[in-house]
Motif scaffolding. Structure first.
Motif, mmCIF file in Angstrom:
data_model
loop_
_atom_site.group_PDB
_atom_site.id
_atom_site.type_symbol
_atom_site.label_atom_id
_atom_site.label_comp_id
_atom_site.label_asym_id
_atom_site.label_seq_id
_atom_site.Cartn_x
_atom_site.Cartn_y
_atom_site.Cartn_z
ATOM 1 N N HIS A 43 -1.956 2.757 -5.009
ATOM 2 C CA HIS A 43 -2.504 2.547 -3.672
ATOM 3 C C HIS A 43 -2.564 1.061 -3.318
ATOM 4 O O HIS A 43 -2.067 0.633 -2.268
ATOM 5 C CB HIS A 43 -3.902 3.164 -3.602
ATOM 6 C CG HIS A 43 -4.571 3.032 -2.263
ATOM 7 N ND1 HIS A 43 -4.723 4.089 -1.408
ATOM 8 C CD2 HIS A 43 -5.119 1.958 -1.638
ATOM 9 C CE1 HIS A 43 -5.335 3.677 -0.312
ATOM 10 N NE2 HIS A 43 -5.592 2.385 -0.425
ATOM 11 N N ARG A 97 1.442 4.004 8.928
ATOM 12 C CA ARG A 97 2.657 4.708 8.482
ATOM 13 C C ARG A 97 3.458 3.869 7.497
ATOM 14 O O ARG A 97 4.061 4.387 6.560
ATOM 15 C CB ARG A 97 3.499 5.073 9.701
ATOM 16 C CG ARG A 97 2.786 6.020 10.664
ATOM 17 C CD ARG A 97 3.689 6.415 11.823
ATOM 18 N NE ARG A 97 2.980 7.246 12.792
ATOM 19 C CZ ARG A 97 2.368 6.764 13.850
ATOM 20 N NH1 ARG A 97 2.379 5.476 14.091
ATOM 21 N NH2 ARG A 97 1.736 7.577 14.695
ATOM 22 N N THR A 129 -5.421 3.960 11.598
ATOM 23 C CA THR A 129 -5.307 5.402 11.808
ATOM 24 C C THR A 129 -5.050 5.662 13.286
ATOM 25 O O THR A 129 -5.766 5.142 14.144
ATOM 26 C CB THR A 129 -6.613 6.105 11.387
ATOM 27 O OG1 THR A 129 -6.917 5.759 10.043
ATOM 28 C CG2 THR A 129 -6.486 7.614 11.531
ATOM 29 N N ASN A 152 3.945 10.835 15.065
ATOM 30 C CA ASN A 152 4.217 10.069 13.847
ATOM 31 C C ASN A 152 5.413 9.142 14.009
ATOM 32 O O ASN A 152 5.575 8.200 13.232
ATOM 33 C CB ASN A 152 4.476 11.016 12.670
ATOM 34 C CG ASN A 152 3.215 11.712 12.200
ATOM 35 O OD1 ASN A 152 2.118 11.194 12.385
ATOM 36 N ND2 ASN A 152 3.363 12.892 11.609
ATOM 37 N N ARG A 193 3.818 6.331 -1.012
ATOM 38 C CA ARG A 193 4.496 7.543 -1.462
ATOM 39 C C ARG A 193 5.684 7.213 -2.355
ATOM 40 O O ARG A 193 5.925 7.879 -3.373
ATOM 41 C CB ARG A 193 4.947 8.349 -0.243
ATOM 42 C CG ARG A 193 5.551 9.708 -0.565
ATOM 43 C CD ARG A 193 4.614 10.590 -1.339
ATOM 44 N NE ARG A 193 3.329 10.751 -0.675
ATOM 45 C CZ ARG A 193 2.281 11.359 -1.222
ATOM 46 N NH1 ARG A 193 2.361 11.837 -2.463
ATOM 47 N NH2 ARG A 193 1.151 11.461 -0.556
ATOM 48 N N HIS A 231 -3.931 1.412 6.524
ATOM 49 C CA HIS A 231 -3.446 2.704 6.054
ATOM 50 C C HIS A 231 -2.566 3.356 7.112
ATOM 51 O O HIS A 231 -2.710 4.534 7.421
ATOM 52 C CB HIS A 231 -4.620 3.622 5.697
ATOM 53 C CG HIS A 231 -5.375 3.158 4.495
ATOM 54 N ND1 HIS A 231 -6.664 3.544 4.229
ATOM 55 C CD2 HIS A 231 -5.020 2.318 3.498
ATOM 56 C CE1 HIS A 231 -7.081 2.973 3.099
ATOM 57 N NE2 HIS A 231 -6.098 2.226 2.644
ATOM 58 N N GLU A 263 1.765 4.142 4.146
ATOM 59 C CA GLU A 263 1.934 5.478 3.578
ATOM 60 C C GLU A 263 3.319 5.643 2.973
ATOM 61 O O GLU A 263 3.484 6.272 1.922
ATOM 62 C CB GLU A 263 1.698 6.534 4.660
ATOM 63 C CG GLU A 263 0.256 6.644 5.134
ATOM 64 C CD GLU A 263 -0.693 7.150 4.054
ATOM 65 O OE1 GLU A 263 -0.213 7.708 3.043
ATOM 66 O OE2 GLU A 263 -1.914 6.990 4.217
ATOM 67 N N SER A 264 4.324 5.069 3.618
ATOM 68 C CA SER A 264 5.685 5.171 3.093
ATOM 69 C C SER A 264 5.810 4.451 1.760
ATOM 70 O O SER A 264 6.375 4.982 0.789
ATOM 71 C CB SER A 264 6.674 4.597 4.114
ATOM 72 O OG SER A 264 7.984 4.600 3.591
#
Length: 534
Positions: free
Chosen positions: A475, A491, A325, A289, A498, A489, A494-495
């Motif tokens: 989203h 990292r 991904t 990651n 979130r 999608h 995603e940050s």
């Protein structure tokens, strides 16, 4: 102009292009002076002064004057690690930037390279010809004064001066560590201590000490690897795949401008071998990651060329699907078929969601893998490939995206859309909210528009569908580029997603809107908040 004159002019004017180069040469000479313990540097827009407390130069002797005025006449040897200079051209770099006085003892050697001064002590100096003058007082050591030529330095009020000061501190960062001579720039000592100190606060770091160098590596490839020759900054390697510093234990063989390492430098060759081992050790400590794009690119190169590392990192998620991904070589090779594509394209995101391996060749690491597998003598084999649009068509995956006009919506869709518009406004999402048709729950151009589809709503129950729309808005708002052709999608997404999802103000906006509807009904709330269907 003779050939010798042309070469001299090239070395003076072209190879030493910056004031910091001239100051570096003066500081090097000060550090190399026998007995020197301190070099003081003062820099202003008008003048630079560099003084050392070493043994000085006997300007009364012909040899002393020659060493300071004739290019290439210096006595320093290239393989002498006790001194920093190599070429005997330091004075040439200095005199290019202004009228120069080199004062030692009771005499001073003066230059006016551009013949721009007509007053003493520079009146008789011109070009590379220096003039020796007597001084009223003696100076123990050497004091170099550069009265800047206006065309060689920035304007006095230029934003570039703070940068020059910072670059000077960077250039001399490890000089005290290597030589023991204190360097003071504008009253502040410049000393970064031991090279290993630079990685003390790094979460992941690797250090190495050899007879040739000190290496302190971190996982900051975007910052690059700063390289110092015997404590003096040379360059930053942005292709090393790591960050940190390398400080050579002795001189590296440099070009005339001292801005790069010459090919064939034996010491640098040995340092690179140590660097390669240390870099692998650093990568072994990183979680998948945490891998940056440059790190993955370097790992891909090593996987393609080193059989041992290929097996060692076969399960590392170095490569990337079109949906951003991460995926490993083991996962790729285990697939019955794969596809290679530049970006997601229509239908590719849906295929990946169904388990297909579609590699994104716009990703550098993934592209390196694909190219390595195409070589005639390739050590890496990949599964057979399929055509994305043919596979999507065979599976009945609709590949279109259609935005519907408000008047085309059903009553149910209209209510959902009005709620989404009211919620977006309350959350501060500055994008037009529309309804549409696609295989995805929603899509966005990343800047001005979000389009929601029926599949975003999983239940007709108000408590469910209102929360569904909250999630889909978070989203899509987290995308800062179009996800219609490229479902990003990774990292970074995603940050951001979130952060927005957990933002107390965003959650409060959702709670307040749902509460108002519960108390006042849909029509009144939508009217009061000014949301309508066009």
């Amino acid at each position: 102009m003779t050939t010798t004159d042309q070469v001299a002019q090239y070395l003076i004017e072209d190879q030493m292009a910056d004031l910091t180069d001239a100051i570096r040469e003066a500081v090097q000479n000060g550090v190399d002076s026998p007995g020197s313990e301190r070099v003081l540097v003062s820099v202003t827009p008008d003048r630079t002064v560099v003084c050392d407390d070493g043994a000085g130069v006997d300007l009364a002797e012909k040899a002393g004057r020659r060493d300071l005025s004739v290019l290439g006449a210096g006595t320093k040897a290239r393989d002498d690690d006790a001194t920093l200079g190599e070429w005997g051209i330091g004075t040439g770099a200095i005199i290019a930037k202004g009228a120069v006085r080199i004062w030692s003892g009771h005499q001073a050697l003066c230059f006016d390279y551009q013949d721009a001064r007509d007053t003493a002590p520079f009146a008789q100096a011109a070009g590379r010809n220096g003039v020796v003058v007597d001084t009223e007082h003696a100076f123990d050591g050497v004091c170099v004064t550069i009265d800047h030529y206006a065309n060689e330095v920035p304007a006095p009020d230029s934003y570039r001066w703070p940068r020059i000061y910072d670059r000077l501190c960077e250039r001399f960062g490890y000089l005290t560590f290597r030589t023991g001579v204190e360097i003071v720039v504008n009253g502040t000592p410049v000393d970064r201590g031991h090279p290993f100190d630079t990685v003390d606060d790094a979460r992941v770091a690797v250090t190495r000490e050899t007879t040739d160098a000190y290496l302190a590596l971190t996982h900051t490839p975007d910052q690059g690897l700063a390289i110092y020759s015997n404590g003096l900054y040379v360059t930053t390697d942005h292709d090393a795949g790591v960050g940190g510093v390398v400080v050579s234990n002795g001189n590296l063989t440099l070009n005339f401008g001292r801005t790069d390492i010459q090919s064939g430098c034996d010491r640098w060759g040995r340092i690179q071998e140590t660097l390669e081992d240390a870099r692998i050790a650093l990568y072994d400590q990183l979680s998948d990651n945490a891998l940056a794009a440059q790190t993955r690119s370097m790992m891909a190169e090593l996987i393609a060329t080193d059989e041992g590392l290929r097996e060692r990192w076969r399960g590392r998620q170095v490569f990337q699907l079109v949906t951003e991904t991460p995926v490993s070589l083991a996962q790729i090779q285990a697939a019955p078929q794969i596809a290679l594509q530049e970006g997601v394209g229509h239908g590719a995101d849906a295929l990946v969601e169904r388990g297909s391996i579609i590699l994104d060749t716009t990703d550098q690491a993934t592209d390196q893998l694909a190219r390595a597998a195409r070589d005639d003598d390739a050590a890496i084999t990949l599964p057979d490939t399929f055509v994305v649009h043919e596979r999507a068509e065979a599976l009945g995956i609709w590949e279109g995206y259609t935005r519907l006009a408000d008047i085309e919506l059903t009553t149910r869709q209209g209510r959902y859309l009005l709620f989404a518009r009211a919620l977006a406004d309350a959350m501060g999402i500055d994008r037009t909210i529309s309804w549409g048709e696609a295989t995805a729950d929603a899509w966005t151009d990343g800047y001005t528009r979000i389009v929601i589809t029926d599949s975003a709503v999983t239940s007709p129950k108000r408590a469910v569908w209102t929360h569904d729309l909250f999630l889909v808005l978070c989203h899509e708002a987290a995308h800062d580029r179009s996800d219609k052709r490229r479902t990003a999608h990774g990292r970074r997404f995603e940050s951001r997603f979130r952060e927005l999802l957990e933002d107390p103000s965003a959650r409060q906006a959702y709670t307040d809107l749902v509460g108002a509807i519960q108390e006042q009904g849909f029509k009144r709330v939508f009217r009061d908040r000014g949301v309508t269907l066009g």
